[in-house]
Design a protein around this motif. Structure first.
Motif, PDB file in Angstrom:
ATOM      1  N   ASP A   1       1.220 -10.915  12.053  1.00  0.00           N
ATOM      2  CA  ASP A   1       0.874  -9.909  11.316  1.00  0.00           C
ATOM      3  C   ASP A   1       2.160  -9.224  11.354  1.00  0.00           C
ATOM      4  OD1 ASP A   1      -0.172  -7.324  10.181  1.00  0.00           O
ATOM      5  OD2 ASP A   1      -1.246  -6.826  11.811  1.00  0.00           O
ATOM      6  N   LYS A   2       2.964  -8.923   9.997  1.00  0.00           N
ATOM      7  CA  LYS A   2       4.221  -8.353   9.999  1.00  0.00           C
ATOM      8  C   LYS A   2       4.063  -7.311   8.744  1.00  0.00           C
ATOM      9  CE  LYS A   2       5.845 -11.589  12.495  1.00  0.00           C
ATOM     10  NZ  LYS A   2       6.442 -11.124  13.912  1.00  0.00           N
ATOM     11  N   GLN A   3       4.764  -6.149   9.165  1.00  0.00           N
ATOM     12  CA  GLN A   3       4.824  -4.914   8.170  1.00  0.00           C
ATOM     13  C   GLN A   3       6.071  -4.389   8.199  1.00  0.00           C
ATOM     14  OE1 GLN A   3       2.203  -1.972   9.607  1.00  0.00           O
ATOM     15  NE2 GLN A   3       0.322  -3.331   9.170  1.00  0.00           N
ATOM     16  N   LEU A   4       6.275  -3.809   6.865  1.00  0.00           N
ATOM     17  CA  LEU A   4       7.406  -2.960   6.721  1.00  0.00           C
ATOM     18  C   LEU A   4       7.080  -1.689   6.094  1.00  0.00           C
ATOM     19  CD1 LEU A   4      10.516  -2.676   6.079  1.00  0.00           C
ATOM     20  CD2 LEU A   4      10.226  -3.833   3.857  1.00  0.00           C
ATOM     21  N   ASN A   5       7.675  -0.787   6.530  1.00  0.00           N
ATOM     22  CA  ASN A   5       7.438   0.819   6.187  1.00  0.00           C
ATOM     23  C   ASN A   5       8.816   1.101   5.331  1.00  0.00           C
ATOM     24  OD1 ASN A   5       7.355   3.315   5.430  1.00  0.00           O
ATOM     25  ND2 ASN A   5       6.261   4.150   7.406  1.00  0.00           N
ATOM     26  N   THR A   6       8.756   1.455   4.160  1.00  0.00           N
ATOM     27  CA  THR A   6       9.930   1.353   3.301  1.00  0.00           C
ATOM     28  C   THR A   6      10.867   2.705   3.720  1.00  0.00           C
ATOM     29  OG1 THR A   6       8.687   2.781   1.677  1.00  0.00           O
ATOM     30  CG2 THR A   6       9.113   0.223   1.497  1.00  0.00           C
TER      31      THR A   6
ATOM     32  N   VAL B   1       0.871  -1.127  -0.086  1.00  0.00           N
ATOM     33  CA  VAL B   1      -0.006  -0.036  -0.075  1.00  0.00           C
ATOM     34  C   VAL B   1       0.746   1.172   0.103  1.00  0.00           C
ATOM     35  CG1 VAL B   1      -1.788   1.341   1.289  1.00  0.00           C
ATOM     36  CG2 VAL B   1      -1.842  -1.171   1.361  1.00  0.00           C
ATOM     37  N   SER B   2       0.725   2.041  -0.967  1.00  0.00           N
ATOM     38  CA  SER B   2       1.281   3.495  -1.168  1.00  0.00           C
ATOM     39  C   SER B   2       0.596   4.408  -0.310  1.00  0.00           C
ATOM     40  CB  SER B   2       1.549   3.799  -2.461  1.00  0.00           C
ATOM     41  OG  SER B   2       2.407   2.830  -3.058  1.00  0.00           O
ATOM     42  N   SER B   3       1.392   5.294   0.465  1.00  0.00           N
ATOM     43  CA  SER B   3       0.811   6.472   1.127  1.00  0.00           C
ATOM     44  C   SER B   3       1.681   7.591   1.101  1.00  0.00           C
ATOM     45  CB  SER B   3       0.199   5.998   2.593  1.00  0.00           C
ATOM     46  OG  SER B   3       1.357   6.021   3.191  1.00  0.00           O
ATOM     47  N   THR B   4       1.339   8.474   1.841  1.00  0.00           N
ATOM     48  CA  THR B   4       2.254   9.880   1.688  1.00  0.00           C
ATOM     49  C   THR B   4       3.308   9.413   2.784  1.00  0.00           C
ATOM     50  OG1 THR B   4       0.698  10.581   3.681  1.00  0.00           O
ATOM     51  CG2 THR B   4       0.315  11.302   1.495  1.00  0.00           C
ATOM     52  N   GLU B   5       3.348   8.829   3.496  1.00  0.00           N
ATOM     53  CA  GLU B   5       4.249   8.287   4.506  1.00  0.00           C
ATOM     54  C   GLU B   5       5.255   7.229   4.143  1.00  0.00           C
ATOM     55  OE1 GLU B   5       2.103   6.911   7.906  1.00  0.00           O
ATOM     56  OE2 GLU B   5       1.250   9.038   8.347  1.00  0.00           O
ATOM     57  N   GLY B   6       4.994   6.886   2.668  1.00  0.00           N
ATOM     58  CA  GLY B   6       5.906   5.937   2.130  1.00  0.00           C
ATOM     59  C   GLY B   6       4.901   4.775   1.663  1.00  0.00           C
ATOM     60  N   THR B   7       5.859   3.585   1.247  1.00  0.00           N
ATOM     61  CA  THR B   7       5.171   2.288   0.810  1.00  0.00           C
ATOM     62  C   THR B   7       5.177   1.416   2.125  1.00  0.00           C
ATOM     63  OG1 THR B   7       5.968   2.500  -1.320  1.00  0.00           O
ATOM     64  CG2 THR B   7       5.233   0.410  -0.799  1.00  0.00           C
ATOM     65  N   ILE B   8       3.942   0.831   2.469  1.00  0.00           N
ATOM     66  CA  ILE B   8       3.881  -0.124   3.576  1.00  0.00           C
ATOM     67  C   ILE B   8       3.635  -1.668   2.797  1.00  0.00           C
ATOM     68  CG2 ILE B   8       2.578  -1.192   5.560  1.00  0.00           C
ATOM     69  CD1 ILE B   8       1.944   2.105   5.969  1.00  0.00           C
ATOM     70  N   VAL B   9       4.594  -2.496   3.256  1.00  0.00           N
ATOM     71  CA  VAL B   9       4.585  -4.076   2.760  1.00  0.00           C
ATOM     72  C   VAL B   9       3.856  -4.575   4.069  1.00  0.00           C
ATOM     73  CG1 VAL B   9       5.490  -5.737   1.913  1.00  0.00           C
ATOM     74  CG2 VAL B   9       6.237  -3.562   1.051  1.00  0.00           C
ATOM     75  N   SER B  10       2.922  -5.290   3.821  1.00  0.00           N
ATOM     76  CA  SER B  10       2.213  -5.883   5.105  1.00  0.00           C
ATOM     77  C   SER B  10       1.907  -7.412   4.614  1.00  0.00           C
ATOM     78  CB  SER B  10       0.769  -5.399   5.535  1.00  0.00           C
ATOM     79  OG  SER B  10      -0.083  -6.067   6.439  1.00  0.00           O
ATOM     80  N   ILE B  11       2.083  -8.354   5.721  1.00  0.00           N
ATOM     81  CA  ILE B  11       1.889  -9.765   5.271  1.00  0.00           C
ATOM     82  C   ILE B  11       1.001  -9.903   6.756  1.00  0.00           C
ATOM     83  CG2 ILE B  11       2.694 -12.160   5.086  1.00  0.00           C
ATOM     84  CD1 ILE B  11       5.098 -10.791   3.807  1.00  0.00           C
ATOM     85  N   ASP B  12      -0.237 -10.163   6.678  1.00  0.00           N
ATOM     86  CA  ASP B  12      -1.358 -10.366   7.648  1.00  0.00           C
ATOM     87  C   ASP B  12      -1.929 -11.293   7.283  1.00  0.00           C
ATOM     88  OD1 ASP B  12      -2.876 -10.089   9.945  1.00  0.00           O
ATOM     89  OD2 ASP B  12      -3.926  -8.452   9.341  1.00  0.00           O
ATOM     90  N   TYR B  13      -1.635 -12.460   8.124  1.00  0.00           N
ATOM     91  CA  TYR B  13      -2.690 -13.656   7.675  1.00  0.00           C
ATOM     92  C   TYR B  13      -2.690 -14.607   9.045  1.00  0.00           C
ATOM     93  CZ  TYR B  13       1.780 -16.295   7.950  1.00  0.00           C
ATOM     94  OH  TYR B  13       3.102 -16.917   8.229  1.00  0.00           O
ATOM     95  N   GLU B  14      -3.939 -15.494   8.846  1.00  0.00           N
ATOM     96  CA  GLU B  14      -4.713 -16.117   9.903  1.00  0.00           C
ATOM     97  C   GLU B  14      -4.387 -17.618   9.472  1.00  0.00           C
ATOM     98  OE1 GLU B  14      -7.676 -14.732  12.494  1.00  0.00           O
ATOM     99  OE2 GLU B  14      -8.868 -16.328  11.808  1.00  0.00           O
ATOM    100  N   LEU B  15      -4.106 -18.545  10.235  1.00  0.00           N
ATOM    101  CA  LEU B  15      -4.017 -20.099   9.668  1.00  0.00           C
ATOM    102  C   LEU B  15      -4.779 -20.558  10.852  1.00  0.00           C
ATOM    103  CD1 LEU B  15      -0.277 -20.695   8.947  1.00  0.00           C
ATOM    104  CD2 LEU B  15      -2.252 -20.657   7.315  1.00  0.00           C
TER     105      LEU B  15
END
Length: 145
Positions: free
Chosen positions: A121-126, A92-106
């Motif tokens: 739930d893991k995230q990376l803000n570029t 997801v791109s936003s004004t604060e940068g690109t956020i890469v999210s890997i959010d899942y449930e097993l």
């Protein structure tokens, strides 16, 4: 002294049948949990390492969506991560940068009709790659902007 030794030796007994059966049941349950839930946690470890791998790129703040997805897909292929984690990648791109999210449930069946639900739930803000892998942002707010 010999009488005292005889009495204490007479009172000492081994483990009973029920005690042994209880220990085996608890050990069996523990092995079942590890064998069913272990692969999900191994995949979650490699998901986090994949995000760290992307964060280590020198030009991570200028990477496009496709480049990030390719880099993650390559890392997941090498480390044999399949299934839900690979489907849950969102960029997801936003004004604060690109956020890469890997959010899942097993949901993993444990015993009979008992399931275990594990949420990752893991995230990376570029723009802040040093803060990698903790979920810091609610993506629903960003996507609604």
């Amino acid at each position: 002294m010999k009488i005292l030794e005889r009495v204490t030796m007479k009172n000492q007994k081994g483990m009973s049948y029920w005690g042994l059966l209880g220990i085996l049941a608890v050990g069996g349950l523990a092995l079942t949990c590890v064998s069913k839930m272990g692969p999900a946690y191994i995949d979650a470890y490699y998901v986090e390492e994949g995000l760290r791998h992307v964060a280590k790129n020198d030009n991570v703040d200028s990477m496009k969506r496709g480049e990030i997805l390719r880099e993650l897909d390559r890392y997941f292929t090498i480390n044999n991560v399949r299934g839900e984690p690979t489907k849950a990648v969102r960029v997801v791109s936003s004004t604060e940068g690109t956020i890469v999210s890997i959010d899942y449930e097993l949901r993993v069946p444990l015993i009979s009709n008992v399931d275990v639900v594990m949420k990752f739930d893991k995230q990376l803000n570029t723009n802040q790659p040093e803060l990698c892998c903790d979920a810091l942002v609610d993506l629903t707010e960003i996507e609604n902007q």
